[in-house]
Design a protein around this motif. Structure first.
Motif, PDB file in Angstrom:
ATOM      1  N   SER A 173       0.852  -1.196   0.000  1.00 28.06           N
ATOM      2  CA  SER A 173       0.000   0.000   0.000  1.00 28.06           C
ATOM      3  C   SER A 173       0.885   1.242   0.000  1.00 28.06           C
ATOM      4  N   VAL A 174       0.344   2.358  -0.480  1.00 31.06           N
ATOM      5  CA  VAL A 174       1.120   3.583  -0.609  1.00 31.06           C
ATOM      6  C   VAL A 174       1.480   4.155   0.754  1.00 31.06           C
ATOM      7  N   SER A 175       2.564   4.902   0.799  1.00 26.15           N
ATOM      8  CA  SER A 175       2.953   5.643   1.991  1.00 26.15           C
ATOM      9  C   SER A 175       3.016   7.120   1.621  1.00 26.15           C
ATOM     10  N   ALA A 176       3.304   7.969   2.600  1.00 26.94           N
ATOM     11  CA  ALA A 176       3.349   9.414   2.348  1.00 26.94           C
ATOM     12  C   ALA A 176       4.446   9.787   1.359  1.00 26.94           C
ATOM     13  N   SER A 177       5.451   8.927   1.225  1.00 21.83           N
ATOM     14  CA  SER A 177       6.571   9.235   0.334  1.00 21.83           C
ATOM     15  C   SER A 177       6.482   8.543  -1.016  1.00 21.83           C
ATOM     16  N   THR A 178       5.389   7.799  -1.245  1.00 27.26           N
ATOM     17  CA  THR A 178       5.245   7.064  -2.499  1.00 27.26           C
ATOM     18  C   THR A 178       5.018   7.996  -3.683  1.00 27.26           C
ATOM     19  N   ARG A 179       5.712   7.751  -4.773  1.00 27.66           N
ATOM     20  CA  ARG A 179       5.472   8.510  -6.007  1.00 27.66           C
ATOM     21  C   ARG A 179       4.275   7.889  -6.725  1.00 27.66           C
ATOM     22  N   MET A 180       3.299   8.744  -7.068  1.00 28.01           N
ATOM     23  CA  MET A 180       2.089   8.247  -7.734  1.00 28.01           C
ATOM     24  C   MET A 180       2.327   8.150  -9.243  1.00 28.01           C
ATOM     25  N   GLY A 181       3.026   7.100  -9.633  1.00 25.03           N
ATOM     26  CA  GLY A 181       3.354   6.946 -11.039  1.00 25.03           C
ATOM     27  C   GLY A 181       2.252   6.297 -11.854  1.00 25.03           C
TER      28      GLY A 181
END
Length: 250
Positions: free
Chosen positions: A105-113
């Motif tokens: 799952s995404v985190s606050a630092s994940t790039r939304m590619g």
């Protein structure tokens, strides 16, 4: 929430039916290995996308993760799959040795590619055909539930087995109901879909934006239902006339 960018491909090493510890006693638990790269920071209860289905880690092992719930030297994790999930997805067709797309799952630092993927599969889609286009592969797919095609648009997004992909063509008329996506050579090496052939199923999640837009528009028309379509047209005419009068006054 996920991005639709598959992080690694795992291998199903065990399936246990009616597993009370992982699935509440009426579903199936899956044990998935060959995925050490996504378990180094895992914790019990984390959400993980398995072929695009959001599931909960109920047990895992990683030699360098102090949070491991198992002392095993190998890396693996276990998830429970409910009967409802088995019915609505292709997870029910998995067997020992099956390959699956995996994403944390995404985190606050994940790039939304990719795009916003919930991990809530809408339906499965059957592959009608696969053809080559240069070094790319074009997949034609037909959703089991045709109604979802109203949300599928050319150049829009869909998630297939959890992978964010761009729609290249859509047909939805009286005779045909399908859409196409294209896998470039790089993506073919990173997702399980590339190895699938005509007749096989993939999990399909449509872009949630279309659902929200439809709900908002429906809500607007329902608010004016007392006056019906005439009330809607009246509001539109009033706005247009008002703008024209303002322009004339200037």
């Amino acid at each position: 929430m996920f991005t639709g960018l598959v992080e690694t491909i795992g291998t199903v090493t065990n399936l246990t039916s009616l597993d009370s510890t992982s699935s509440g006693g009426s579903g199936t638990s899956l044990t998935i290995s060959d995925c050490a790269s996504i378990l180094s920071d895992a914790s019990l209860g984390d959400s993980i996308s398995v072929n695009g289905t959001c599931l909960t880690i109920t047990e895992f092992s990683h030699p360098n993760n102090p949070s491991s719930s198992s002392s095993s030297a190998s890396s693996y994790f276990k998830v429970g799959v409910s009967p409802e999930t088995l019915r609505r997805t292709n997870l029910g067709s998995l067997a020992q040795g099956s390959k699956v797309n995996l994403e944390r799952s995404v985190s606050a630092s994940t790039r939304m590619g990719g795009h916003f993927v919930q991990g809530h599969v809408d339906t499965i889609a059957t592959i009608l055909g696969v053809r080559e286009d240069g070094n790319s592969l074009v997949f034609r797919l037909q959703p089991r539930e045709r109604r979802v095609l109203r949300y599928v648009i050319e150049k829009g997004y869909v998630a297939l087995d959890g992978a964010s992909l761009t729609v290249t063509r859509v047909e939805d008329d009286d005779d045909e109901a399908w859409f196409e996506i294209m896998l470039i050579a790089y993506t073919q090496e990173k997702v399980v879909t590339a190895a699938k052939r005509e007749g096989e199923d993939v999990n399909l999640e449509i872009d949630m934006v279309g659902k929200y837009v439809e709900k908002s528009v429906r809500g607007y028309f329902e608010d004016t239902r007392k006056g019906g379509e005439a009330a809607v047209l009246e509001k539109m005419v009033e706005r247009i006339v008002g703008e024209k009068i303002k322009a004339m006054d200037r």
